[in-house]
Motif scaffolding. Structure first.
Motif, PDB file in Angstrom:
ATOM      1  N   HIS A 179      39.044  45.414  50.877  1.00 57.20           N
ATOM      2  CA  HIS A 179      40.252  44.998  50.160  1.00 57.20           C
ATOM      3  C   HIS A 179      39.831  44.123  49.001  1.00 57.20           C
ATOM      4  N   LEU A 180      40.093  44.593  47.804  1.00 60.60           N
ATOM      5  CA  LEU A 180      39.697  43.836  46.612  1.00 60.60           C
ATOM      6  C   LEU A 180      40.931  43.609  45.752  1.00 60.60           C
ATOM      7  N   TYR A 181      40.722  42.953  44.644  1.00 60.57           N
ATOM      8  CA  TYR A 181      41.856  42.703  43.738  1.00 60.57           C
ATOM      9  C   TYR A 181      42.205  43.986  42.996  1.00 60.57           C
ATOM     10  N   ASP A 182      43.311  44.592  43.410  1.00 60.35           N
ATOM     11  CA  ASP A 182      43.667  45.911  42.898  1.00 60.35           C
ATOM     12  C   ASP A 182      43.884  45.967  41.391  1.00 60.35           C
ATOM     13  N   ASP A 183      44.339  44.849  40.808  1.00 57.87           N
ATOM     14  CA  ASP A 183      44.669  44.857  39.378  1.00 57.87           C
ATOM     15  C   ASP A 183      43.443  44.813  38.479  1.00 57.87           C
ATOM     16  N   LEU A 184      42.322  44.408  39.051  1.00 57.48           N
ATOM     17  CA  LEU A 184      41.125  44.288  38.211  1.00 57.48           C
ATOM     18  C   LEU A 184      40.474  45.641  37.989  1.00 57.48           C
ATOM     19  N   GLU A 195      35.547  44.015  35.769  1.00 58.66           N
ATOM     20  CA  GLU A 195      36.053  42.645  35.963  1.00 58.66           C
ATOM     21  C   GLU A 195      35.687  42.104  37.346  1.00 58.66           C
ATOM     22  N   MET A 196      35.774  42.978  38.330  1.00 56.58           N
ATOM     23  CA  MET A 196      35.432  42.567  39.700  1.00 56.58           C
ATOM     24  C   MET A 196      33.959  42.165  39.786  1.00 56.58           C
ATOM     25  N   TYR A 203      33.355  38.916  37.982  1.00 54.94           N
ATOM     26  CA  TYR A 203      33.869  37.809  38.797  1.00 54.94           C
ATOM     27  C   TYR A 203      32.850  37.452  39.884  1.00 54.94           C
ATOM     28  N   LYS A 241      40.226  51.148  37.253  1.00 54.40           N
ATOM     29  CA  LYS A 241      40.942  50.073  37.944  1.00 54.40           C
ATOM     30  C   LYS A 241      40.699  50.223  39.445  1.00 54.40           C
ATOM     31  N   GLU A 279      42.607  49.772  41.962  1.00 51.37           N
ATOM     32  CA  GLU A 279      43.664  50.468  42.721  1.00 51.37           C
ATOM     33  C   GLU A 279      43.574  51.995  42.565  1.00 51.37           C
ATOM     34  N   LYS A 309      35.493  52.942  46.493  1.00 54.61           N
ATOM     35  CA  LYS A 309      35.635  51.524  46.853  1.00 54.61           C
ATOM     36  C   LYS A 309      34.433  51.076  47.672  1.00 54.61           C
TER      37      LYS A 309
END
Ligand code: ADP
Ligand code: MG
Length: 291
Positions: free
Chosen positions: A88-93, A97-98, A101, A128, A130, A137
């Motif tokens: 589970h990661l930040y879907d919007d990135l 970007e991930m 980060y 992205k 998501e 993933k």
């Protein structure tokens, strides 16, 4: 003596009334690849989530390099690369970007290593999160776990979702880590992965660790089976120590508990139609524990 990189002491975890892991203890020496195997629901992910302090344990202790590991211990956290079974990661990135980060948490220069991993795992950094498939993933998860060259890799079902080509790339990466001396805790229910890469295996079932053995010990287990076809079955087995597995008219399959030379001598006194000696694969040996 080699350093104990990871020690799990008497770990117990309940979800409400459901017992998931019971009194589990094991330790990993520096540089070893430890296969943590067990069927679905055995308690592998629970053990790993407890190691990572993602869930609270009911009892027990986790030590990293001899020091108690709790969620505030950032310096120990940095030594670990963790690949969860479900990511589970930040879907919007975006993937880029991930990765940026993640990189920002480390003072070391990670860009060369990041580039190498992104290239070998064929990752598209512009996508992205998501929009990524499960397998993609997973690949991103592998980069995140491996990028900072951790001393200890904790991998929960790492190959699930990877296509066969990516699985091979992944096994190459594991081999390279092993050569460098990285300690690896490798959880899987896929038995064939174990023989390829692990030094020792622990078998977990219903939350209990059944057995820890080296791959060599498992392979040396005298579990060969003998199948013969003959009209003289009764006379033969009277003279041997056998454990009958199946019998069907003139054919019998047994585990031979006698000396192999004795087996050959006894058989030579009889008229045998067919003889088959079968050495089990590592998978068959392990399956024996699953039952
Ligand atoms: P594995 O990773 O070996 O497949 P898990 O550690 O996920 O096994 O699960 C061990 C046991 O704990 C199973 O019986 C599972 O149903 C139960 N379990 C896992 N997660 C939860 C949860 N969040 N709440 C309740 N029960 C859970
Ligand atoms: Mg799991």
């Amino acid at each position: 003596m080699k350093n104990r990189v990871l020690e799990i002491k008497k770990l117990t975890k309940y979800y409400g009334n459901v017992l998931a892991v019971k009194n589990l203890s094991l330790s990993l020496n520096q540089g070893e690849v430890f296969g943590f195997i067990g069927p679905n629901g055995a308690g592998k992910s629970t053990t790993i989530r407890c190691i990572m302090n993602l869930i609270n344990k009911n009892d027990g202790e986790i030590l990293i390099n001899g020091t108690a590991f709790d969620k505030d211990n950032i310096s120990l956290k940095k030594l670990i690369g963790y690949l969860p079974s479900e990511i589970h990661l930040y879907d919007d990135l975006t993937v880029k970007e991930m990765l940026d980060y993640h990189e920002s948490f480390y003072s070391e220069q990670l860009c060369e290593r990041r580039k190498m991993l992104v290239k070998r795992l064929k990752i598209d950094e512009t996508k992205k999160i998501e929009d990524l498939s499960y397998g993609n993933k997973k690949k991103l998860g592998i980069v995140l776990a491996f990028m900072h060259e951790p001393d200890l890799l904790i991998l929960d079902e790492p190959t699930s979702g990877l296509d066969p080509i990516m699985q091979n790339v992944f096994f190459e990466l594991i081999k390279e880590e092993k050569e460098k001396g990285t300690t690896i805790f490798y959880s899987t229910h896929i038995l064939s992965e174990i023989a390829k890469i692990c030094d020792r295996v622990g078998i977990i079932k219903d939350g209990k660790l059944l057995n820890v053995e080296t791959i060599e010990e498992l392979q040396n287990k005298n579990l060969i089976t003998v199948t013969i076809e003959t009209k003289q079955i009764d006379e033969i087995i009277k003279r041997l120590e056998v454990e009958v597995i199946s019998r069907n008219n003139n054919q019998i399959t047994f585990k031979n508990n006698s000396d192999i030379n004795k087996l050959i001598k006894v058989l030579s006194d009889f008229s045998i139609d067919t003889l088959l000696i079968n050495e089990p694969t590592l998978e068959e040996v392990l399956l024996h524990y699953y039952k």
